[in-house]
Design a protein around this motif. Structure first.
Motif, PDB file in Angstrom:
ATOM      1  N   UNK A  82       0.816  -1.220   0.000  1.00 41.70           N
ATOM      2  CA  UNK A  82       0.000   0.000   0.000  1.00 41.70           C
ATOM      3  C   UNK A  82       0.851   1.272   0.000  1.00 41.70           C
ATOM      4  N   UNK A  83       0.351   2.266  -0.697  1.00 38.90           N
ATOM      5  CA  UNK A  83       0.861   3.630  -0.570  1.00 38.90           C
ATOM      6  C   UNK A  83      -0.068   4.364   0.386  1.00 38.90           C
ATOM      7  N   UNK A  84       0.518   5.053   1.351  1.00 39.17           N
ATOM      8  CA  UNK A  84      -0.276   5.778   2.338  1.00 39.17           C
ATOM      9  C   UNK A  84       0.059   7.259   2.290  1.00 39.17           C
ATOM     10  N   UNK A  85      -0.977   8.071   2.179  1.00 34.46           N
ATOM     11  CA  UNK A  85      -0.836   9.528   2.248  1.00 34.46           C
ATOM     12  C   UNK A  85      -1.621   9.989   3.469  1.00 34.46           C
ATOM     13  N   UNK A  86      -0.949  10.676   4.381  1.00 34.05           N
ATOM     14  CA  UNK A  86      -1.607  11.161   5.589  1.00 34.05           C
ATOM     15  C   UNK A  86      -1.044  12.520   5.945  1.00 34.05           C
ATOM     16  N   UNK A  87      -1.719  13.199   6.855  1.00 33.83           N
ATOM     17  CA  UNK A  87      -1.232  14.518   7.235  1.00 33.83           C
ATOM     18  C   UNK A  87      -2.110  15.179   8.268  1.00 33.83           C
ATOM     19  N   UNK A  88      -1.779  16.427   8.529  1.00 33.17           N
ATOM     20  CA  UNK A  88      -2.414  17.227   9.567  1.00 33.17           C
ATOM     21  C   UNK A  88      -2.764  18.579   8.951  1.00 33.17           C
ATOM     22  N   UNK A 122      -5.992  10.230   6.753  1.00 35.83           N
ATOM     23  CA  UNK A 122      -5.109   9.191   6.225  1.00 35.83           C
ATOM     24  C   UNK A 122      -5.845   8.424   5.136  1.00 35.83           C
ATOM     25  N   UNK A 123      -5.127   8.045   4.079  1.00 36.96           N
ATOM     26  CA  UNK A 123      -5.706   7.232   3.000  1.00 36.96           C
ATOM     27  C   UNK A 123      -4.647   6.273   2.469  1.00 36.96           C
ATOM     28  N   UNK A 124      -5.015   5.002   2.337  1.00 37.34           N
ATOM     29  CA  UNK A 124      -4.112   3.974   1.826  1.00 37.34           C
ATOM     30  C   UNK A 124      -4.730   3.327   0.595  1.00 37.34           C
ATOM     31  N   UNK A 125      -3.905   3.022  -0.402  1.00 36.59           N
ATOM     32  CA  UNK A 125      -4.401   2.513  -1.677  1.00 36.59           C
ATOM     33  C   UNK A 125      -3.254   1.849  -2.429  1.00 36.59           C
ATOM     34  N   UNK A 126      -3.588   1.115  -3.459  1.00 36.83           N
ATOM     35  CA  UNK A 126      -2.588   0.506  -4.334  1.00 36.83           C
ATOM     36  C   UNK A 126      -2.340   1.376  -5.558  1.00 36.83           C
ATOM     37  N   UNK A 127      -1.093   1.448  -5.961  1.00 38.95           N
ATOM     38  CA  UNK A 127      -0.706   2.116  -7.199  1.00 38.95           C
ATOM     39  C   UNK A 127      -0.337   1.035  -8.208  1.00 38.95           C
ATOM     40  N   UNK A 128      -0.981   1.057  -9.359  1.00 39.19           N
ATOM     41  CA  UNK A 128      -0.680   0.080 -10.408  1.00 39.19           C
ATOM     42  C   UNK A 128       0.696   0.367 -11.015  1.00 39.19           C
ATOM     43  N   UNK A 129       1.254  -0.635 -11.661  1.00 38.38           N
ATOM     44  CA  UNK A 129       2.584  -0.479 -12.261  1.00 38.38           C
ATOM     45  C   UNK A 129       2.623   0.654 -13.281  1.00 38.38           C
ATOM     46  N   UNK A 130       1.533   0.816 -14.037  1.00 40.41           N
ATOM     47  CA  UNK A 130       1.532   1.851 -15.076  1.00 40.41           C
ATOM     48  C   UNK A 130       1.155   3.228 -14.533  1.00 40.41           C
ATOM     49  N   UNK A 131       0.981   3.341 -13.197  1.00 35.50           N
ATOM     50  CA  UNK A 131       0.669   4.634 -12.582  1.00 35.50           C
ATOM     51  C   UNK A 131       1.870   5.242 -11.863  1.00 35.50           C
ATOM     52  N   UNK A 138      -2.690  19.822  -5.895  1.00 33.03           N
ATOM     53  CA  UNK A 138      -1.294  19.702  -6.264  1.00 33.03           C
ATOM     54  C   UNK A 138      -1.108  18.346  -6.930  1.00 33.03           C
ATOM     55  N   UNK A 139       0.030  18.127  -7.547  1.00 34.65           N
ATOM     56  CA  UNK A 139       0.283  16.885  -8.283  1.00 34.65           C
ATOM     57  C   UNK A 139       1.536  16.204  -7.725  1.00 34.65           C
ATOM     58  N   UNK A 140       1.396  15.460  -6.639  1.00 30.96           N
ATOM     59  CA  UNK A 140       2.573  14.815  -6.031  1.00 30.96           C
ATOM     60  C   UNK A 140       3.048  13.624  -6.853  1.00 30.96           C
ATOM     61  N   UNK A 141       4.337  13.335  -6.783  1.00 28.57           N
ATOM     62  CA  UNK A 141       4.887  12.121  -7.383  1.00 28.57           C
ATOM     63  C   UNK A 141       4.849  11.027  -6.315  1.00 28.57           C
ATOM     64  N   UNK A 142       4.120   9.962  -6.587  1.00 23.71           N
ATOM     65  CA  UNK A 142       3.924   8.910  -5.593  1.00 23.71           C
ATOM     66  C   UNK A 142       4.478   7.576  -6.104  1.00 23.71           C
ATOM     67  N   UNK A 143       5.014   6.795  -5.162  1.00 18.05           N
ATOM     68  CA  UNK A 143       5.564   5.484  -5.480  1.00 18.05           C
ATOM     69  C   UNK A 143       4.775   4.397  -4.761  1.00 18.05           C
ATOM     70  N   UNK A 144       4.936   3.189  -5.231  1.00 18.78           N
ATOM     71  CA  UNK A 144       4.274   2.045  -4.599  1.00 18.78           C
ATOM     72  C   UNK A 144       4.894   1.749  -3.235  1.00 18.78           C
ATOM     73  N   UNK A 145       4.058   1.244  -2.312  1.00 19.95           N
ATOM     74  CA  UNK A 145       4.522   0.771  -1.009  1.00 19.95           C
ATOM     75  C   UNK A 145       5.364   1.832  -0.285  1.00 19.95           C
ATOM     76  N   UNK A 146       4.874   3.065  -0.275  1.00 19.21           N
ATOM     77  CA  UNK A 146       5.597   4.190   0.327  1.00 19.21           C
ATOM     78  C   UNK A 146       4.620   5.033   1.139  1.00 19.21           C
ATOM     79  N   UNK A 147       5.113   5.620   2.218  1.00 24.07           N
ATOM     80  CA  UNK A 147       4.282   6.473   3.066  1.00 24.07           C
ATOM     81  C   UNK A 147       4.685   7.931   2.892  1.00 24.07           C
ATOM     82  N   UNK A 148       3.690   8.800   2.731  1.00 22.61           N
ATOM     83  CA  UNK A 148       3.926  10.231   2.523  1.00 22.61           C
ATOM     84  C   UNK A 148       3.150  11.040   3.558  1.00 22.61           C
TER      85      UNK A 148
END
Length: 259
Positions: free
Chosen positions: A32-38, A82-91, A132-142
């Motif tokens: 999972x990729x997780x994006x969370x914040x305050x 907080x939100x967790x999701x999968x990023x496909x290989x082509x994403x 905004x348009x963040x660059x996100x990777x698989x299996x990474x927490x932001x």
């Protein structure tokens, strides 16, 4: 008439190629990729009920638009999300240049906040939606956190302005911490306010002297450090002056500047 018909045809063709998919029901169990914040305001106070969403978008200029809604979230009573999701290989790859674009779009909706009390966008005179348009990777927490300062005002007197030649100018602008973090050179390359977030402003050409003596109530961030910038064009010579100013609660600050 022919051009109008052609444009309508292009628009209709594009609308026919718009596809939006909802993946918020898909459960992420591994990788999972997780994006969370305050999300906070002045004094580190949390902002509750702010809505956020994350999409992946592929578009071909004037030809097609395809989006995948990855997740939606709302800040809790303490301002966290907080939100967790999968990023496909082509994403994994992203690009917003050229005729073909593919990227993540992270959107924040501040419409539940009072625009008279908070700065809701980069320019205090524009909308209450930010993305905004963040660059996100698989299996990474932001961590993507936001700072929406409380809105206040100071009175600025612009004195003795007299236009002698075309182009003479006397203006006040303000700058203050605002936006998303964590700290990066992209957010605040100038580092004028030493903030981990970005910098917003009162905008341009909003507080410009048109007569000899004028007073303006200019917006500033409460309980924070601001910059009051005075811009002059006099006898063909441009100059500017920055004053760093902390604005406390219940302020009655008045400033005066001579042309």
């Amino acid at each position: 008439m022919g051009k109008i018909v052609f444009l309508l045809f292009i628009l209709a063709a594009f609308m026919g190629c718009v596809k939006e998919e909802d993946e918020t029901g898909l459960v992420c169990t591994s990788g999972c990729t997780t994006v969370s914040g305050h999300i906070i305001t002045s004094g580190n106070a949390p902002l509750k009920g702010v809505k956020l969403q994350l999409k992946y978008i592929k578009e071909h200029y004037l030809a097609s638009y395809h989006s995948w809604l990855k997740r939606e979230a709302t800040t809790d009573a303490n301002g966290y999300y907080s939100m967790s999701f999968n990023i496909k290989d082509d994403e994994v790859q992203s690009s917003k240049w050229g005729q073909y674009s593919y990227y993540f779009e992270f959107g924040v909706d501040f419409s539940n906040l009072d625009p008279d009390k908070y700065f809701l966008s980069y320019d205090s005179y524009t909308s209450d939606f930010y993305h905004t348009s963040p660059s996100l990777k698989q299996d990474t927490t932001y961590n993507i956190s936001f700072y929406m300062p409380a809105k206040d005002y100071v009175t600025v007197h612009l004195n003795n302005f007299k236009s002698v030649q075309e182009g003479d100018h006397f203006e006040v602008q303000t700058f203050f911490p605002w936006g998303w973090g964590p700290k990066s050179d992209e957010n605040d390359g100038s580092n004028l306010l030493n903030t981990e977030y970005g910098i917003s402003s009162s905008g341009y050409d909003h507080f410009v002297a048109e007569s000899g003596n004028q007073a303006f109530r200019v917006p500033v961030a409460r309980n924070d450090t601001n910059i009051v910038r005075i811009i002059k064009m006099k006898n063909g010579v441009a100059s500017s002056e920055d004053l760093k100013l902390f604005v406390p609660k219940d302020n009655n600050i008045e400033l005066s500047f001579e042309y």
